[in-house]
Design a protein around this motif. Structure first.
Motif, PDB file in Angstrom:
ATOM      1  N   ARG A  76      19.349  29.690  16.485  1.00 11.35           N
ATOM      2  CA  ARG A  76      20.591  28.927  16.427  1.00 11.35           C
ATOM      3  C   ARG A  76      21.048  28.586  17.835  1.00 11.35           C
ATOM      4  O   ARG A  76      21.384  27.455  18.164  1.00 11.35           O
ATOM      5  CB  ARG A  76      21.661  29.754  15.696  1.00 11.35           C
ATOM      6  N   LEU A 124      29.669  21.843  19.219  1.00 11.22           N
ATOM      7  CA  LEU A 124      30.586  22.264  18.165  1.00 11.22           C
ATOM      8  C   LEU A 124      29.930  22.078  16.801  1.00 11.22           C
ATOM      9  O   LEU A 124      30.040  22.932  15.916  1.00 11.22           O
ATOM     10  CB  LEU A 124      31.891  21.475  18.252  1.00 11.22           C
ATOM     11  N   PHE A 165      26.932  24.658  16.197  1.00 14.61           N
ATOM     12  CA  PHE A 165      27.299  26.039  15.894  1.00 14.61           C
ATOM     13  C   PHE A 165      28.062  26.170  14.590  1.00 14.61           C
ATOM     14  O   PHE A 165      28.507  27.259  14.245  1.00 14.61           O
ATOM     15  CB  PHE A 165      28.121  26.635  17.047  1.00 14.61           C
ATOM     16  N   SER A 166      28.245  25.075  13.876  1.00 13.59           N
ATOM     17  CA  SER A 166      28.959  25.177  12.608  1.00 13.59           C
ATOM     18  C   SER A 166      28.161  24.621  11.434  1.00 13.59           C
ATOM     19  O   SER A 166      28.480  24.910  10.293  1.00 13.59           O
ATOM     20  CB  SER A 166      30.309  24.462  12.684  1.00 13.59           C
ATOM     21  N   VAL A 167      27.112  23.854  11.712  1.00  9.50           N
ATOM     22  CA  VAL A 167      26.347  23.263  10.618  1.00  9.50           C
ATOM     23  C   VAL A 167      25.621  24.363   9.844  1.00  9.50           C
ATOM     24  O   VAL A 167      25.121  25.331  10.420  1.00  9.50           O
ATOM     25  CB  VAL A 167      25.370  22.207  11.170  1.00  9.50           C
ATOM     26  N   ARG A 168      25.568  24.206   8.512  1.00  9.11           N
ATOM     27  CA  ARG A 168      24.922  25.234   7.690  1.00  9.11           C
ATOM     28  C   ARG A 168      23.425  24.965   7.654  1.00  9.11           C
ATOM     29  O   ARG A 168      22.997  23.873   7.368  1.00  9.11           O
ATOM     30  CB  ARG A 168      25.488  25.207   6.268  1.00  9.11           C
ATOM     31  N   MET A 219      26.555  27.675   9.490  1.00 10.50           N
ATOM     32  CA  MET A 219      26.875  28.945  10.180  1.00 10.50           C
ATOM     33  C   MET A 219      27.693  29.845   9.270  1.00 10.50           C
ATOM     34  O   MET A 219      27.213  30.405   8.321  1.00 10.50           O
ATOM     35  CB  MET A 219      27.678  28.635  11.447  1.00 10.50           C
ATOM     36  N   GLU A 220      28.986  29.945   9.575  1.00 13.65           N
ATOM     37  CA  GLU A 220      29.903  30.692   8.716  1.00 13.65           C
ATOM     38  C   GLU A 220      30.378  29.771   7.604  1.00 13.65           C
ATOM     39  O   GLU A 220      30.222  28.567   7.700  1.00 13.65           O
ATOM     40  CB  GLU A 220      31.087  31.176   9.557  1.00 13.65           C
ATOM     41  N   PHE A 243      34.406  25.949   8.834  1.00 14.76           N
ATOM     42  CA  PHE A 243      34.342  25.489  10.222  1.00 14.76           C
ATOM     43  C   PHE A 243      35.137  26.433  11.113  1.00 14.76           C
ATOM     44  O   PHE A 243      34.698  26.805  12.196  1.00 14.76           O
ATOM     45  CB  PHE A 243      34.889  24.059  10.307  1.00 14.76           C
ATOM     46  N   SER A 253      33.313  29.575  11.904  1.00 22.23           N
ATOM     47  CA  SER A 253      32.251  29.325  12.882  1.00 22.23           C
ATOM     48  C   SER A 253      32.830  29.240  14.278  1.00 22.23           C
ATOM     49  O   SER A 253      32.265  29.773  15.234  1.00 22.23           O
ATOM     50  CB  SER A 253      31.528  28.008  12.570  1.00 22.23           C
ATOM     51  N   MET A 254      33.955  28.560  14.382  1.00 29.53           N
ATOM     52  CA  MET A 254      34.593  28.413  15.681  1.00 29.53           C
ATOM     53  C   MET A 254      35.082  29.755  16.198  1.00 29.53           C
ATOM     54  O   MET A 254      35.060  30.014  17.398  1.00 29.53           O
ATOM     55  CB  MET A 254      35.755  27.413  15.603  1.00 29.53           C
ATOM     56  N   LEU A 280      32.048  31.416  17.544  1.00 33.93           N
ATOM     57  CA  LEU A 280      31.645  30.747  18.793  1.00 33.93           C
ATOM     58  C   LEU A 280      32.579  31.110  19.935  1.00 33.93           C
ATOM     59  O   LEU A 280      32.138  31.402  21.048  1.00 33.93           O
ATOM     60  CB  LEU A 280      31.636  29.235  18.558  1.00 33.93           C
ATOM     61  N   VAL A 297      33.953  24.190  25.241  1.00 32.22           N
ATOM     62  CA  VAL A 297      33.777  24.705  23.886  1.00 32.22           C
ATOM     63  C   VAL A 297      34.844  25.752  23.570  1.00 32.22           C
ATOM     64  O   VAL A 297      35.416  25.776  22.482  1.00 32.22           O
ATOM     65  CB  VAL A 297      32.362  25.307  23.724  1.00 32.22           C
TER      66      VAL A 297
END
Lengths: 112, 84, 547
Positions: free
Chosen positions: B4, B54, B57-60, C1-2, C5, C8-9, C12, C156
């Protein structure tokens, strides 16, 4: 220049004092002290306008480049000063809170 | 996890760099001087990279991450060739 | 990810903060100090502590100053001069040392041209400022790339921070310092983060934009496809974008250097009153020698690229350059980051905003540590121990190491050399060794290291001020009375830092475990009255009145 600083400070103070939690801290009271919807809106609008007005003042006083930079940095500074005053010397803001209440509420003061 | 992070930071950079190259090649075609084109593309590149990070790090789904980035990078590289 | 959103943030934000936090704090700390890098130069190089009133007087380059330059730069391929300003009252002369391929620096008196007493130091402009943008890691430009990664991480962090801050407007002015550490530090983290957001975001982005010429190597070949390789394409870009003129050496001696003051006048005319404040003589003494003049940007935000090249002996015009439109915007953005202009209010506001950024990162670390301390201890994880050691070394540690840097500057003899290392390098060694010691100390002492290193910082800062008095005799009263504002300012800042550090250290030392927690640790049942008192205290803590 000084006017710009004062306007920014005033603007943020108005914004802060439009929040119930901070009003209660300024007056050290446990009684609900919320402003009416209309008064809150008016006070917040005035706050934003004051902060916004500081921008042309900065530009007129310092030129376009410096003016814009100065305005951004002034807003950061004014917001910090307001927050720290609220934290450590909330009583200083009492006169301002009363004045704001007079201006924006259209009924006699409910403040202690 | 490693995939990832690698995908997001490394893959994201690869795509953004390709996009910046494509823009640097394409912008002079609409009249901008070449050095200005590079400066504009590079400046926007930082903003693009931020958005890519951004998203990455959030896409599934790792597969989706890698495939999208690879595809987009190829596309951008292709555009660069076309422009030149 | 989580799943969402926002989650996930949150992940991160936490990880980017923990991983990059040390580098980011170092950059923000050095960056904040760099706001006053020239003032630090005055403090660390006492020979240059000239009265600021000298800067107002016109400087004549022809005569003693040029003679001294030609003499000192004998055999060099180039030498250059920076004219004095309010912040740097002396003339700065630099020339290329052909043997070591580095630049020497000496300061000259602006009126007499005399070489001022030289302290071999990198000081603010040579150590602290470059640390900020390349971490002094020169190998394969790794420092620049790490700084770039940190810059992106900052962007970020700011954006993810906003996303996860649910009550961003409701909590806008909120700060409750008397609450327990975890809550107070989160409040302060949010406060400095949200209120300072325009500054933090713009500084990170503008910092990255300054280096458009480094971070996108792919773009040069794309725009300059005729170039044979990437370095050649980059050269072409630099020439087009930043302006450049080079002329080969003739190999035979030429006539004497023409009047530099006349060249300055020519530049002033071409730039409609704009002054040249940077003058470089290329290939001095050679027949093909030429002079480069660059325009000052002390009175504007944009760091203009206006430059003029003239033949050294005839003054004939060779080349002029001014930046293209997009590049001019990039130079404005660079200018609002570099702040090379003369504007004291803005400079101080930047300094304070920079400090708020340092507080932002420090409170981030503290919050992370406090929120995981209990659970990591229970699960036997080492994360908190490792991050704690790194955080202490990164925050009070680097600040104390900076004070050691200043102290070394005052203690080392003027011509100190040790093991082949010159004095300036020895000062750097002092800094790095002190930083390493801070890390070792933090690893050994754990949580107590916060208080101990903060206390050490207070002592070291006062020591630096005392050493300035002892070694130069220019104590605070003297400098304040004599208008040596740079030195006075530095001493005052050091004393202020010492005071804050001392108060903080005392505060950290007084944090006694609550009686309830102490009883729990001792595995005894707490007294019923205590438990009840704790309950009411908790209840009262939720009302807005509680401080």
């Amino acid at each position: 220049m000084l006017a710009a600083c004062l306007l920014a400070l005033l603007g943020f103070a108005f914004l802060a004092l439009s929040q119930e939690r901070h009003l209660e801290r300024v007056f050290e009271s446990n009684r609900p002290l919320a402003l009416t919807q209309l008064a809150q809106l008016a006070q917040r609008a005035t706050g934003f306008i004051a902060i916004g007005l500081a921008l042309p003042l900065c530009i007129v006083g310092e030129g376009a480049g410096f003016g814009c930079l100065l305005w951004v940095m002034l807003t950061v500074a004014a917001a910090m000063v307001t927050a720290l005053t609220l934290t450590w010397r909330p009583n200083c803001l009492r006169p301002l809170a009363r004045a704001a209440h007079l201006l924006f509420s259209f009924r006699p003061s409910q403040l202690p | 996890m490693v995939l990832r992070v690698l995908g997001a930071i490394g893959g994201g950079y690869a795509f953004t760099a390709a996009a910046v190259a494509a823009a640097s090649a394409a912008l002079p075609l609409v009249g901008m001087s070449r050095s200005d084109a590079v400066v504009l593309a590079a400046t926007l590149g930082f903003v693009l990279y931020l958005l890519v990070l951004l998203w990455a790090f959030s896409v599934r789904g790792l597969v989706r991450l890698w495939v999208t980035l690879a595809g987009a990078t190829l596309l951008a590289t292709g555009l660069t060739f076309l422009a030149n | 990810m989580e799943p969402t959103f926002r989650k996930s943030m949150a992940w991160l934000h936490t990880w980017a903060g923990v991983v990059m936090g040390s580098v980011l704090f170092a950059m923000f700390w050095m960056g904040t100090l760099s706001v006053f890098d020239r003032e630090i130069d005055r403090w660390m190089n006492p020979g240059t502590r000239l009265s600021a009133t000298l800067a107002g007087q016109p400087v004549k380059l022809d005569g003693p100053i040029t003679d001294t330059a030609m003499r000192l730069a004998q055999g060099s391929s180039q030498w250059f001069i920076r004219l004095p300003s309010e912040r740097t009252p002396a003339v700065e002369l630099r020339w290329r040392n052909e043997a070591s391929k580095t630049f020497e620096r000496r300061y000259l008196h602006p009126q007499t041209g005399a070489v001022l007493t030289h302290t071999d130091t990198l000081a603010g402009t040579g150590f602290i400022f470059p640390f900020h943008f390349n971490l002094h890691i020169k190998w394969k430009d790794l420092g620049y790339w790490l700084v770039g990664l940190a810059g992106m991480a900052m962007l970020v962090l700011v954006v993810s921070g906003v996303v996860i801050h649910r009550k961003i407007f409701v909590d806008f002015f909120l700060f409750r310092p008397r609450k327990h550490t975890q809550r107070a530090s989160l409040d302060l983290h949010n406060l400095t983060g949200v209120l300072g957001m325009p500054f933090h975001f713009v500084m990170a982005l503008s910092g990255l934009i300054i280096f458009v010429g480094i971070y996108w190597p792919s773009s040069y070949s794309a725009a300059y496809p005729e170039a044979k390789d990437v370095p050649a394409a980059r050269q072409a870009f630099n020439k087009d974008g930043y302006g450049q003129y080079r002329r080969a050496k003739a190999g035979e001696p030429g006539a004497a250097l023409a009047s530099l003051d006349a060249m300055r006048a020519q530049a002033r005319q071409q730039w409609q009153g704009g002054e040249a404040n940077f003058i470089r003589v290329w290939q001095p003494g050679d027949k093909a020698s030429y002079v480069e003049l660059r325009r000052s940007y002390e009175d504007t935000v944009t760091m203009n690229l206006d430059q003029l090249y003239l033949d050294a002996t005839s003054g004939q015009h060779l080349y002029s350059f001014t930046s293209a439109p997009v590049m001019t915007v990039q130079r404005f953005i660079s200018g609002l980051h570099f702040i090379q202009f003369e504007h004291w209010l803005l400079r101080w506001l930047y300094f304070l905003a920079g400090l708020s950024g340092c507080i932002l990162m420090a409170t981030g670390f503290i919050f992370w540590l406090e929120s995981r301390r209990a659970s990591h201890a229970k699960k036997g994880l080492h994360g908190v121990r490792v991050v704690e050691a790194l955080s202490v070394a990164s925050v009070p540690g680097i600040m104390a190491a900076t004070c050691v840097f200043f102290i070394a500057n005052r203690l080392l003899p003027l011509d100190a050399v040790l093991g082949g290392y010159d004095r300036a390098t020895l000062e750097m060694w002092a800094f790095y060794l002190a930083w390493l010691a801070a890390l070792a100390h933090a690893g050994w002492r754990g949580r107590a290291a916060w208080r101990e290193q903060t206390a050490a910082l207070a002592v070291l800062a006062v020591l630096a001020v005392a050493l300035n008095w002892v070694t130069t005799g220019q104590h605070l009263i003297h400098t304040l009375a004599g208008g040596l504002w740079a030195v006075a300012g530095m001493d005052l800042m050091l004393l202020g830092a010492a005071a804050i550090a001392a108060v903080t250290a005392r505060h950290l030392g007084r944090k006694v475990a609550s009686p309830l927690r102490a009883a729990a640790q001792a595995k005894t049942a707490p007294l019923p009255e205590l438990a009840a008192a704790q309950q009411t205290a908790k209840g009262a803590g939720n009302s807005p009145r509680a401080a």
